[in-house]
Design an enzyme around this catalytic site. Structure first.
Site, PDB file in Angstrom:
ATOM      1  N   PRO A   1      11.861  -3.243  10.401  1.00  0.00           N
ATOM      2  CA  PRO A   1      13.119  -2.977   9.689  1.00  0.00           C
ATOM      3  C   PRO A   1      12.861  -2.590   8.232  1.00  0.00           C
ATOM      4  O   PRO A   1      12.059  -3.242   7.561  1.00  0.00           O
ATOM      5  CB  PRO A   1      13.857  -4.313   9.760  1.00  0.00           C
ATOM      6  N   GLU A   2      13.521  -1.547   7.779  1.00  0.00           N
ATOM      7  CA  GLU A   2      13.357  -1.112   6.398  1.00  0.00           C
ATOM      8  C   GLU A   2      14.496  -1.682   5.550  1.00  0.00           C
ATOM      9  O   GLU A   2      15.326  -2.442   6.060  1.00  0.00           O
ATOM     10  CB  GLU A   2      13.242   0.416   6.366  1.00  0.00           C
TER      11      GLU A   2
ATOM     12  N   LYS B   1      12.217  -5.637   1.660  1.00  0.00           N
ATOM     13  CA  LYS B   1      12.180  -6.091   3.050  1.00  0.00           C
ATOM     14  C   LYS B   1      12.251  -7.614   3.179  1.00  0.00           C
ATOM     15  O   LYS B   1      12.017  -8.167   4.252  1.00  0.00           O
ATOM     16  CB  LYS B   1      10.914  -5.559   3.727  1.00  0.00           C
TER      17      LYS B   1
ATOM     18  N   ASN C   1       8.159   3.430   6.963  1.00  0.00           N
ATOM     19  CA  ASN C   1       7.577   4.691   7.436  1.00  0.00           C
ATOM     20  C   ASN C   1       8.618   5.757   7.791  1.00  0.00           C
ATOM     21  O   ASN C   1       8.363   6.946   7.630  1.00  0.00           O
ATOM     22  CB  ASN C   1       6.676   4.416   8.637  1.00  0.00           C
TER      23      ASN C   1
ATOM     24  N   ARG D   1      -0.682   5.125   7.936  1.00  0.00           N
ATOM     25  CA  ARG D   1       0.444   5.289   8.850  1.00  0.00           C
ATOM     26  C   ARG D   1       0.660   6.776   9.107  1.00  0.00           C
ATOM     27  O   ARG D   1       0.381   7.614   8.249  1.00  0.00           O
ATOM     28  CB  ARG D   1       1.749   4.699   8.261  1.00  0.00           C
TER      29      ARG D   1
END
Ligand SMILES: [Zn+2]
Length: 263
Positions: free
Chosen positions: A2-3, A52, A161, A251
């Site tokens: 979760p962002e 976060k 991401n 990533r």
């Protein structure tokens, strides 16, 4: 994972469900049992988010600090709650609602001083009134590519991401331009885009970067990767050019070589 839009979304939702109530706090799985005892029977004042991280603030001054990490998952349940499903680390039982949490990276009880230490390590969070100037100060000094900088929580808090890929695409920026080479006007645009996309994410509880016109349906209805312009897509939602991927900051980063030419 979760962002930032999602932690704020959960904070708002959990405040609505549980704030102002005496909570029974338990740890069915056991790993949070000692800390659960410290706050059980206390009144939950409010739930806040920063990047976060999430903070469940009790009237007693104690705070449950949560970082969901990659596997953390909340479940909203009624009262009395059913038997726990899986490894429930934290269970918070209010008057009419129960919230279970499985698999977080961090779940612990802290005080305000420790919370401040967590906050001090984070850059500005656009959804928590974070200051643009604080982000610019770090970015303009950095020799790292902007695609790596955006994942650094000490520069801007809350970008993961998906946001990284979508924000860079939104402002037409090549991910490999170095922070120190980024024109100020482009940074201003990037900050505006970050705020806007995060606010949309908070409103709908999910990241949506395509317009209703591009999606061919109302934003609230767009599902899966159709929500994004480049992330996880074969072709760019804006120009239809094939999307390619590069590895940046460990990533996978999706980008549209046609839309993202500024470097
Ligand atoms: Zn494109």
């Amino acid at each position: 994972m979760p962002e930032g839009h999602k932690t704020h979304f959960f904070a708002r939702e959990h405040s609505q469900l549980l704030a102002g109530q005496v909570l029974k706090v338990t740890s069915p799985q056991g790993r949070f049992r000692g800390d659960a005892r410290k706050v059980s029977g206390k009144i939950l004042a409010q739930v806040t988010a920063l990047g976060k991280h999430m903070f469940y603030e009790f009237d007693s001054g104690q705070i449950i600090h949560i970082h969901l990490g990659r596997y953390g998952k909340f479940r909203n349940l009624a009262c009395p709650p059913p038997a726990p499903v899986g490894q429930v680390r934290l269970r918070m039982i209010g008057d009419e609602n129960t919230i279970d949490l499985n698999g977080p990276t961090t779940c612990r009880v802290i005080d305000d001083e420790l919370r401040q230490q967590v906050a001090n390590k984070l850059g500005p969070d656009p959804l928590a009134g974070g200051r643009k100037a604080d982000a610019w100060e770090k970015i303009q000094k950095s020799k790292k590519p902007i695609g790596a900088i955006l994942l650094d929580q000490s520069v801007i808090a809350g970008i993961g991401n998906i946001f990284r890929a979508e924000i860079l695409h939104d402002v037409g920026l090549s991910p490999d331009i170095r922070g120190c080479d980024l024109p100020r006007a482009k940074f201003d645009q990037l900050w505006r885009s970050t705020r806007r996309l995060m606010k949309v994410g908070l409103k709908y509880g999910k990241i949506v970067t395509v317009t209703a016109k591009q999606a061919g349906m109302p934003i609230a209805k767009v599902q899966g990767k159709e929500r994004f312009c480049v992330y996880g897509r074969k072709n760019c939602a804006v120009c239809d050019h094939p999307v390619d991927t590069i590895e940046l900051a460990s990533r996978k980063l999706y980008r549209c070589p046609s839309c993202q030419k500024v470097r």
